[in-house]
Write a protein that holds these residues in place. Structure first.
Motif, PDB file in Angstrom:
ATOM      1  N   SER A 182      -5.639  -4.677   4.458  1.00  0.00           N
ATOM      2  CA  SER A 182      -5.849  -4.246   5.961  1.00  0.00           C
ATOM      3  C   SER A 182      -6.225  -5.470   6.520  1.00  0.00           C
ATOM      4  CB  SER A 182      -6.955  -3.114   5.890  1.00  0.00           C
ATOM      5  OG  SER A 182      -6.520  -2.161   4.910  1.00  0.00           O
ATOM      6  N   SER A 183      -5.678  -5.380   7.959  1.00  0.00           N
ATOM      7  CA  SER A 183      -5.968  -6.524   8.761  1.00  0.00           C
ATOM      8  C   SER A 183      -7.466  -6.338   9.525  1.00  0.00           C
ATOM      9  CB  SER A 183      -4.897  -6.724   9.952  1.00  0.00           C
ATOM     10  OG  SER A 183      -4.777  -5.526  10.308  1.00  0.00           O
ATOM     11  N   HIS A 184      -7.841  -5.292   9.400  1.00  0.00           N
ATOM     12  CA  HIS A 184      -9.402  -5.115  10.208  1.00  0.00           C
ATOM     13  C   HIS A 184     -10.422  -5.741   9.257  1.00  0.00           C
ATOM     14  CE1 HIS A 184      -9.830  -2.028   7.125  1.00  0.00           C
ATOM     15  NE2 HIS A 184      -8.926  -1.247   7.539  1.00  0.00           N
TER      16      HIS A 184
ATOM     17  N   ALA B 164     -12.746  -8.117   2.054  1.00  0.00           N
ATOM     18  CA  ALA B 164     -12.381  -7.922   0.545  1.00  0.00           C
ATOM     19  C   ALA B 164     -11.296  -9.060   0.317  1.00  0.00           C
ATOM     20  CB  ALA B 164     -11.608  -6.557   0.350  1.00  0.00           C
ATOM     21  N   LYS B 165     -10.447  -9.189   1.236  1.00  0.00           N
ATOM     22  CA  LYS B 165      -9.471 -10.181   0.918  1.00  0.00           C
ATOM     23  C   LYS B 165     -10.054 -11.689   0.715  1.00  0.00           C
ATOM     24  CE  LYS B 165      -5.461 -12.383   2.959  1.00  0.00           C
ATOM     25  NZ  LYS B 165      -4.039 -12.049   2.220  1.00  0.00           N
ATOM     26  N   ALA B 166     -10.978 -11.762   1.520  1.00  0.00           N
ATOM     27  CA  ALA B 166     -11.923 -13.196   1.544  1.00  0.00           C
ATOM     28  C   ALA B 166     -12.424 -13.262   0.181  1.00  0.00           C
ATOM     29  CB  ALA B 166     -12.952 -13.422   2.559  1.00  0.00           C
ATOM     30  N   GLY B 167     -12.815 -12.251  -0.429  1.00  0.00           N
ATOM     31  CA  GLY B 167     -13.474 -12.148  -1.758  1.00  0.00           C
ATOM     32  C   GLY B 167     -12.318 -12.536  -2.893  1.00  0.00           C
ATOM     33  N   VAL B 168     -11.284 -12.088  -2.822  1.00  0.00           N
ATOM     34  CA  VAL B 168     -10.132 -12.223  -3.558  1.00  0.00           C
ATOM     35  C   VAL B 168      -9.669 -13.536  -3.592  1.00  0.00           C
ATOM     36  CG1 VAL B 168      -7.623 -11.358  -4.101  1.00  0.00           C
ATOM     37  CG2 VAL B 168      -9.186  -9.554  -3.604  1.00  0.00           C
ATOM     38  N   GLU B 169      -9.648 -14.119  -2.432  1.00  0.00           N
ATOM     39  CA  GLU B 169      -8.900 -15.445  -2.089  1.00  0.00           C
ATOM     40  C   GLU B 169     -10.108 -16.550  -2.513  1.00  0.00           C
ATOM     41  OE1 GLU B 169      -5.798 -15.749  -2.112  1.00  0.00           O
ATOM     42  OE2 GLU B 169      -5.777 -13.631  -1.926  1.00  0.00           O
ATOM     43  N   ARG B 170     -11.229 -16.113  -2.551  1.00  0.00           N
ATOM     44  CA  ARG B 170     -12.263 -17.193  -3.020  1.00  0.00           C
ATOM     45  C   ARG B 170     -12.164 -17.319  -4.397  1.00  0.00           C
ATOM     46  NH1 ARG B 170     -16.615 -15.626  -0.488  1.00  0.00           N
ATOM     47  NH2 ARG B 170     -17.661 -14.422  -2.065  1.00  0.00           N
ATOM     48  N   ALA B 171     -11.939 -15.917  -5.295  1.00  0.00           N
ATOM     49  CA  ALA B 171     -11.998 -16.097  -6.557  1.00  0.00           C
ATOM     50  C   ALA B 171     -10.529 -16.763  -7.066  1.00  0.00           C
ATOM     51  CB  ALA B 171     -11.754 -14.514  -7.064  1.00  0.00           C
ATOM     52  N   ARG B 172      -9.378 -16.402  -6.235  1.00  0.00           N
ATOM     53  CA  ARG B 172      -8.256 -17.282  -6.670  1.00  0.00           C
ATOM     54  C   ARG B 172      -8.566 -19.010  -6.497  1.00  0.00           C
ATOM     55  NH1 ARG B 172      -3.840 -14.580  -6.436  1.00  0.00           N
ATOM     56  NH2 ARG B 172      -4.424 -13.098  -4.669  1.00  0.00           N
TER      57      ARG B 172
END
Ligand SMILES: *Cc1c(COP(=O)(O)O)cnc(C)c1O
Length: 383
Positions: free
Chosen positions: A35-37, A43-51
């Protein structure tokens, strides 16, 4: 008596730092990473930090990491995903006899689908000879019949801890233009796992083997390598694994990767010293103990011992409060010696007297002293 856990190769508890990092993603950051909101973006920031953290642990690019539901899925994705795209080029796969079921069974499945699989033997220490890999490689001049397309060899064995000569095998694979995958579920956080040093094209990891939760893992896929997804759906993970991300678990995996990188040296000396203390303690008190696995090229936390004249299942029952594994598996109600130990040439009877101690970062010297005392007494009593 308090319980003592010496079965870290089976699974690990979640690190408190990992849990703390995960909790906000089970509470306020509940958004869908697609989601872009603001909720989605958190949530996306969390996933990308993990990556980033996983990529840094493996020494690769973030675009080369695919999150999965664990080690088994990562292995299945690597094997099935690659051979499907390469089936026009060849149909031969090389692996070993001592792989985890999450490699052996996908291989069996691929055999049913018409692929040919070579299961390489190991020496008495559980070591694969690069020369055997070389001899197994087939490169017929034209097309599919028998040409080797993939080699998959585990980084270290879960039962005996022997670490395989991956760089040498990877060198061979590259020279022959063959893809090279490794199941590194047992080595993450225990020894170095940089993909370029190991010369691998694909590498599987499993969160719950290094203090992240169960049900999350990742596959490293070298840039440019084409992979058919196992799970088709929306375009998650760069169209390599569909399904809304298990955000909290992935965040946990990322934190565990960061800790694995940060604490590698400390972990190694800590568990190695405890393991040697355990080994020496047992050797001092018990006669005719056989060490299984490569004495030197071995995971620092793993100790696999065979006790002549002992039934290890029986021994484990008596060691109620101490969690260990045996050198056997239960099949259809009766005990069978471990395939790994048999492949190493260990007599079936001795294999059934085998115990695997796998230590972790929460073990203490006091626990080791207790285990030495209790186990030695039980073995000597029985004999
Ligand atoms: C645990 C393990 C796996 C499977 O990982 P899961 O996350 O449990 O699916 C695969 N290979 C090895 C060597 C393992 O130790």
């Amino acid at each position: 008596m308090r319980t003592i856990y010496l079965d870290y190769n089976a699974t690990t508890p979640i690190d408190q730092e990992v849990l703390a990092e995960m909790l906000p993603f089970l509470k306020k950051h509940f958004g869908n990473p697609s989601s872009s909101h603001v909720f989605g973006q958190a949530a996306k920031a969390g996933v990308e930090r993990a990556r980033k953290r996983v990529a840094s642990l493996l020494g690769c690019d973030t675009s080369e990491i695919v999150f999965t539901s664990g080690g088994s899925e990562a292995n299945n994705l690597a094997l099935k995903g690659v051979v499907e795209t390469l089936s026009a080029k060849g149909n031969h796969i090389i692996t070993s006899q001592i792989e985890h079921p999450a490699i052996l069974n996908p291989c069996k499945y691929l055999e049913r689908k018409g692929f040919k699989v070579t299961y390489l033997p190991v020496d008495q220490y559980g070591m694969i000879a690069p020369d055997d890999v070389k001899k197994a490689i087939t490169s017929p001049p034209a097309g599919r019949a028998g040409k080797t397309i993939l080699i998959t060899i585990m980084h270290a064995n879960n039962e005996v801890g022997t670490v395989q000569p991956l760089a040498e095998i990877g060198h061979l694979a590259r020279r022959h233009g063959i893809l090279f995958h490794t199941d590194a579920a047992q080595t993450i956080g225990k020894i170095e796992t940089k993909v370029n040093k190991l010369k691998v094209d694909l590498l599987s990891i499993a969160g719950h083997k290094f203090y992240a939760p169960k049900g999350v893992g990742a596959l490293y896929v070298r840039k440019g390598l084409k992979l058919e997804p196992l799970i088709h759906g929306a375009g998650h993970e760069n169209c390599r694994r569909a399904g809304t991300e298990n955000v909290a678990a992935i965040v946990g995996l990322g934190k565990a990767a960061e800790i694995a990188t940060r604490d590698l040296k400390k972990y190694q000396s800590q568990v190695f010293n405890l393991r040697e203390k355990l080994f020496k303690g047992i050797l001092e008190r018990v006669e005719t103990v056989k060490l299984n696995g490569q004495p030197a090229k071995r995971l620092p936390n793993t100790l696999n011992l065979s006790f002549e004249g002992i039934d290890s299942e029986e021994l484990l029952l008596k060691l109620k409060n101490i969690a260990l594994s045996t050198g056997s598996a239960c099949h259809a109600g009766h005990k069978e010696p471990s395939k790994v130990l048999l492949a190493m040439g260990i007599e079936p009877q001795l294999a059934l007297g085998t115990v695997r101690f796998s230590l972790g970062k929460y073990n203490t010297a006091q626990e080791i002293n207790q285990v030495v005392k209790i186990l030695s007494r039980l073995v000597n009593q029985k004999r």
